[in-house]
Design a protein around this motif. Structure first.
Motif, PDB file in Angstrom:
ATOM      1  N   PHE A 264       0.854  -1.187   0.000  1.00  0.00           N
ATOM      2  CA  PHE A 264       0.000   0.000   0.000  1.00  0.00           C
ATOM      3  C   PHE A 264       0.891   1.239   0.000  1.00  0.00           C
ATOM      4  CE2 PHE A 264      -2.632   3.195   2.316  1.00  0.00           C
ATOM      5  CZ  PHE A 264      -3.640   3.309   1.363  1.00  0.00           C
ATOM      6  N   ASN A 265       0.824   2.014  -1.091  1.00  0.00           N
ATOM      7  CA  ASN A 265       1.615   3.230  -1.223  1.00  0.00           C
ATOM      8  C   ASN A 265       0.795   4.278  -1.971  1.00  0.00           C
ATOM      9  OD1 ASN A 265       4.335   2.399  -0.193  1.00  0.00           O
ATOM     10  ND2 ASN A 265       4.120   0.873  -1.821  1.00  0.00           N
ATOM     11  N   ASP A 266       0.865   5.521  -1.483  1.00  0.00           N
ATOM     12  CA  ASP A 266       0.209   6.654  -2.161  1.00  0.00           C
ATOM     13  C   ASP A 266      -1.259   6.367  -2.464  1.00  0.00           C
ATOM     14  OD1 ASP A 266       2.627   8.047  -2.148  1.00  0.00           O
ATOM     15  OD2 ASP A 266       3.243   7.133  -4.041  1.00  0.00           O
ATOM     16  N   GLU A 267      -1.968   5.880  -1.459  1.00  0.00           N
ATOM     17  CA  GLU A 267      -3.409   5.608  -1.582  1.00  0.00           C
ATOM     18  C   GLU A 267      -3.731   4.564  -2.650  1.00  0.00           C
ATOM     19  OE1 GLU A 267      -5.735   6.822   0.499  1.00  0.00           O
ATOM     20  OE2 GLU A 267      -4.035   7.700   1.568  1.00  0.00           O
ATOM     21  N   THR A 268      -2.748   3.714  -2.979  1.00  0.00           N
ATOM     22  CA  THR A 268      -2.969   2.649  -3.957  1.00  0.00           C
ATOM     23  C   THR A 268      -2.614   1.309  -3.341  1.00  0.00           C
ATOM     24  OG1 THR A 268      -2.505   4.114  -5.832  1.00  0.00           O
ATOM     25  CG2 THR A 268      -2.336   1.740  -6.217  1.00  0.00           C
ATOM     26  N   LEU A 269      -3.563   0.398  -3.343  1.00  0.00           N
ATOM     27  CA  LEU A 269      -3.356  -0.962  -2.844  1.00  0.00           C
ATOM     28  C   LEU A 269      -2.994  -1.847  -4.033  1.00  0.00           C
ATOM     29  CD1 LEU A 269      -3.890  -2.774  -0.148  1.00  0.00           C
ATOM     30  CD2 LEU A 269      -5.900  -3.519  -1.435  1.00  0.00           C
ATOM     31  N   THR A 270      -1.836  -2.447  -3.982  1.00  0.00           N
ATOM     32  CA  THR A 270      -1.370  -3.312  -5.067  1.00  0.00           C
ATOM     33  C   THR A 270      -1.345  -4.758  -4.593  1.00  0.00           C
ATOM     34  OG1 THR A 270      -0.003  -1.538  -5.976  1.00  0.00           O
ATOM     35  CG2 THR A 270       0.468  -3.785  -6.707  1.00  0.00           C
ATOM     36  N   THR A 271      -2.068  -5.603  -5.281  1.00  0.00           N
ATOM     37  CA  THR A 271      -2.132  -7.023  -4.946  1.00  0.00           C
ATOM     38  C   THR A 271      -1.585  -7.838  -6.108  1.00  0.00           C
ATOM     39  OG1 THR A 271      -4.082  -6.745  -3.536  1.00  0.00           O
ATOM     40  CG2 THR A 271      -3.646  -8.951  -4.388  1.00  0.00           C
ATOM     41  N   THR A 272      -0.685  -8.760  -5.789  1.00  0.00           N
ATOM     42  CA  THR A 272      -0.150  -9.670  -6.794  1.00  0.00           C
ATOM     43  C   THR A 272      -0.554 -11.092  -6.430  1.00  0.00           C
ATOM     44  OG1 THR A 272       1.752  -8.237  -7.254  1.00  0.00           O
ATOM     45  CG2 THR A 272       1.929 -10.537  -7.928  1.00  0.00           C
ATOM     46  N   CYS A 273      -1.273 -11.731  -7.332  1.00  0.00           N
ATOM     47  CA  CYS A 273      -1.656 -13.129  -7.162  1.00  0.00           C
ATOM     48  C   CYS A 273      -0.762 -13.983  -8.062  1.00  0.00           C
ATOM     49  CB  CYS A 273      -3.114 -13.344  -7.557  1.00  0.00           C
ATOM     50  SG  CYS A 273      -4.317 -12.393  -6.590  1.00  0.00           S
ATOM     51  N   GLN A 274      -0.244 -15.077  -7.500  1.00  0.00           N
ATOM     52  CA  GLN A 274       0.617 -15.964  -8.273  1.00  0.00           C
ATOM     53  C   GLN A 274       0.147 -17.404  -8.124  1.00  0.00           C
ATOM     54  OE1 GLN A 274       4.497 -14.396  -6.615  1.00  0.00           O
ATOM     55  NE2 GLN A 274       4.989 -14.262  -8.800  1.00  0.00           N
ATOM     56  N   TRP A 275       0.278 -18.164  -9.206  1.00  0.00           N
ATOM     57  CA  TRP A 275      -0.126 -19.559  -9.195  1.00  0.00           C
ATOM     58  C   TRP A 275       0.757 -20.345 -10.142  1.00  0.00           C
ATOM     59  CZ3 TRP A 275      -2.728 -15.474 -11.307  1.00  0.00           C
ATOM     60  CH2 TRP A 275      -2.901 -15.478 -12.693  1.00  0.00           C
ATOM     61  N   GLU A 276       0.683 -21.650 -10.047  1.00  0.00           N
ATOM     62  CA  GLU A 276       1.460 -22.507 -10.923  1.00  0.00           C
ATOM     63  C   GLU A 276       0.820 -22.496 -12.298  1.00  0.00           C
ATOM     64  OE1 GLU A 276       4.711 -24.844 -11.736  1.00  0.00           O
ATOM     65  OE2 GLU A 276       4.196 -23.948  -9.798  1.00  0.00           O
ATOM     66  N   PRO A 277       1.537 -22.020 -13.322  1.00  0.00           N
ATOM     67  CA  PRO A 277       0.932 -21.952 -14.658  1.00  0.00           C
ATOM     68  C   PRO A 277       0.549 -23.330 -15.176  1.00  0.00           C
ATOM     69  CG  PRO A 277       2.996 -20.711 -14.558  1.00  0.00           C
ATOM     70  CD  PRO A 277       2.918 -21.531 -13.311  1.00  0.00           C
ATOM     71  N   LEU A 278      -0.552 -23.379 -15.904  1.00  0.00           N
ATOM     72  CA  LEU A 278      -0.968 -24.633 -16.508  1.00  0.00           C
ATOM     73  C   LEU A 278      -0.063 -24.972 -17.685  1.00  0.00           C
ATOM     74  CD1 LEU A 278      -4.844 -24.118 -16.561  1.00  0.00           C
ATOM     75  CD2 LEU A 278      -3.501 -25.431 -14.918  1.00  0.00           C
ATOM     76  N   SER A 279       0.209 -26.250 -17.839  1.00  0.00           N
ATOM     77  CA  SER A 279       1.011 -26.679 -18.979  1.00  0.00           C
ATOM     78  C   SER A 279       0.175 -26.617 -20.246  1.00  0.00           C
ATOM     79  CB  SER A 279       1.525 -28.115 -18.763  1.00  0.00           C
ATOM     80  OG  SER A 279       0.431 -29.013 -18.716  1.00  0.00           O
ATOM     81  N   GLU A 280       0.821 -26.679 -21.388  1.00  0.00           N
ATOM     82  CA  GLU A 280       0.099 -26.595 -22.662  1.00  0.00           C
ATOM     83  C   GLU A 280      -0.864 -27.769 -22.827  1.00  0.00           C
ATOM     84  OE1 GLU A 280       2.780 -26.246 -25.861  1.00  0.00           O
ATOM     85  OE2 GLU A 280       3.570 -24.281 -25.257  1.00  0.00           O
ATOM     86  N   ASP A 281      -0.493 -28.928 -22.255  1.00  0.00           N
ATOM     87  CA  ASP A 281      -1.366 -30.097 -22.360  1.00  0.00           C
ATOM     88  C   ASP A 281      -2.657 -29.900 -21.592  1.00  0.00           C
ATOM     89  OD1 ASP A 281       0.517 -31.318 -23.894  1.00  0.00           O
ATOM     90  OD2 ASP A 281       1.458 -32.403 -22.230  1.00  0.00           O
TER      91      ASP A 281
END
Length: 282
Positions: A264-281
Motif C-alpha cells: 500500500f503506497n500513495d493511496e494505492t493498494l497493489t495485490t499480486t496473485c501468483q499460481w502454478e501456470p498450466l502446462s500446454e497439455d
C-alpha cells in the motif's frame, strides 16, 4: 526437555485460541442482532411518522374541500412512503467506517493467532473439498507443502508432516465472490475477460475502490491489480477484502492454490496473485 514442553504446550495454546475464536464469533453474532434491531426501530419510527402525516392530510382533506385534491395527493404520498420505508428499506447496509472497524477487529484477532503460533508470512488461498469453497492457509514454515483439502476444514491444520501444518481461515473475499457469482454471468472463454469483470465489480458493484487497473500474465501465472483509494484501510494488509476477493476468484477459476502479496503506497493498494501456470497439455 524444552522440546517436550513446547510440544505439550502447543495443543493447549490451540485449544485456548479456538475457545477465544468461538467467544468472538458469539459476541459478533450478538452485536449483529443488536444492530439489526436498532435499524428496525429506526425504520419503523420513520414509517410511522410518514403514516401519521398521510393520515392527517387525508383527514384534513375531508374538512377543507377547496384544497381536497392537494391534500389527498399528499396523503397518498405519505402513506405510500410509509409502506416503502417499512418493507423495502435495506436493514443490513453499513457505512464503510462501521464495516471497516468490524473487519479490522476480526483481522487483528486472526493476526494474533498467526503471531502467537509464530507462523510464516505466506498467504495461500486454496480450494477445499466443498464446492465453491476457498480457504486462506497460513503455513507454519516458509518452506511448506499444501495440506490435503479436507484438512483445511479445521482452523488449526495439524498434519502428520510438519511442512503441511498451519492455520486455515475463511477468507474475507469468500462471501463477496459468492455475491459476485450470483449477480454476474461469468466469462467462460477469456481469463482476462473474467478479471475485467472482477475489477468492474470491485469498483461499481461493491464500491471497494474508486478505480482499479490490472495486468495479467497467464504464461507466468501472475495477476497484478492496483486499486486506487480503497474503501478499507490499505495499511491493514492481512486478508484485505480486495486482495482476498481477487485471490478467491482466481483460485476458484483455476482450481489451484494462489499465493498473494499486498502493498500500500500513495493511496494505492497493489495485490499480486501468483499460481502454478498450466502446462500446454492442460
Amino acid at each position: 526437555m524444552d522440546g517436550r514442553v513446547n510440544a505439550e504446550s502447543t495443543p493447549d495454546r490451540m485449544i485456548e485460541l479456538q475457545a477465544q475464536i468461538e467467544l468472538l464469533e458469539r459476541e459478533n453474532e450478538r452485536l449483529r442482532r443488536e444492530t439489526r434491531r436498532a435499524k428496525q426501530v429506526t425504520h419503523r419510527r420513520a414509517a410511522l411518522s410518514l403514516a401519521v402525516i398521510g393520515a392527517l392530510c387525508g383527514g384534513t382533506a375531508l374538512l377543507l374541500p377547496s384544497v381536497r385534491d392537494l391534500l389527498f395527493s399528499l396523503s397518498g404520498i405519505g402513506l405510500f412512503g410509509a409502506v416503502l420505508t417499512y418493507y423495502l428499506t435495506p436493514e443490513h447496509v453499513l457505512t464503510a467506517d462501521v464495516s471497516e472497524r468490524v473487519y479490522t477487529a476480526v483481522v487483528e484477532n486472526e493476526q494474533a493467532v498467526v503471531s502467537e503460533l509464530d507462523l510464516s508470512d505466506e498467504r495461500v488461498y486454496l480450494p477445499s473439498t466443498d464446492s465453491g469453497d476457498v480457504r486462506l492457509f497460513i503455513p507454519q514454515h516458509s518452506e511448506y507443502q499444501l495440506p490435503e483439502p479436507e484438512e483445511l476444514r479445521s482452523v488449526f491444520v495439524v498434519s502428520a508432516s510438519g511442512n503441511q501444518r498451519g492455520v486455515s481461515f475463511v477468507p474475507a473475499g469468500q462471501l463477496l465472490f459468492g455475491e459476485f457469482t450470483e449477480t454476474h454471468t461469468l466469462s467462460e472463454s477469456s481469463f482476462e475477460g473474467y478479471i475485467s469483470q472482477l475489477t468492474d465489480a470491485a469498483v461499481h458493484s461493491f464500491e471497494l475502490t474508486t478505480a482499479a487497473e490490472y495486468e495479467v500474465n497467464e504464461t507466468e501465472g501472475r495477476l497484478t491489480v492496483e486499486c486506487i483509494e480503497p474503501a478499507y484501510n490499505g495499511s491493514v494488509q492481512f486478508d484485505h477484502p480486495l486482495s482476498s476477493f481477487f485471490a478467491v476468484a482466481v483460485a476458484t477459476r483455476l482450481g489451484s492454490a494462489v499465493s498473494t502479496t499486498t502493498t500500500f503506497n500513495d493511496e494505492t493498494l497493489t495485490t499480486t496473485c501468483q499460481w502454478e501456470p498450466l502446462s500446454e497439455d492442460e
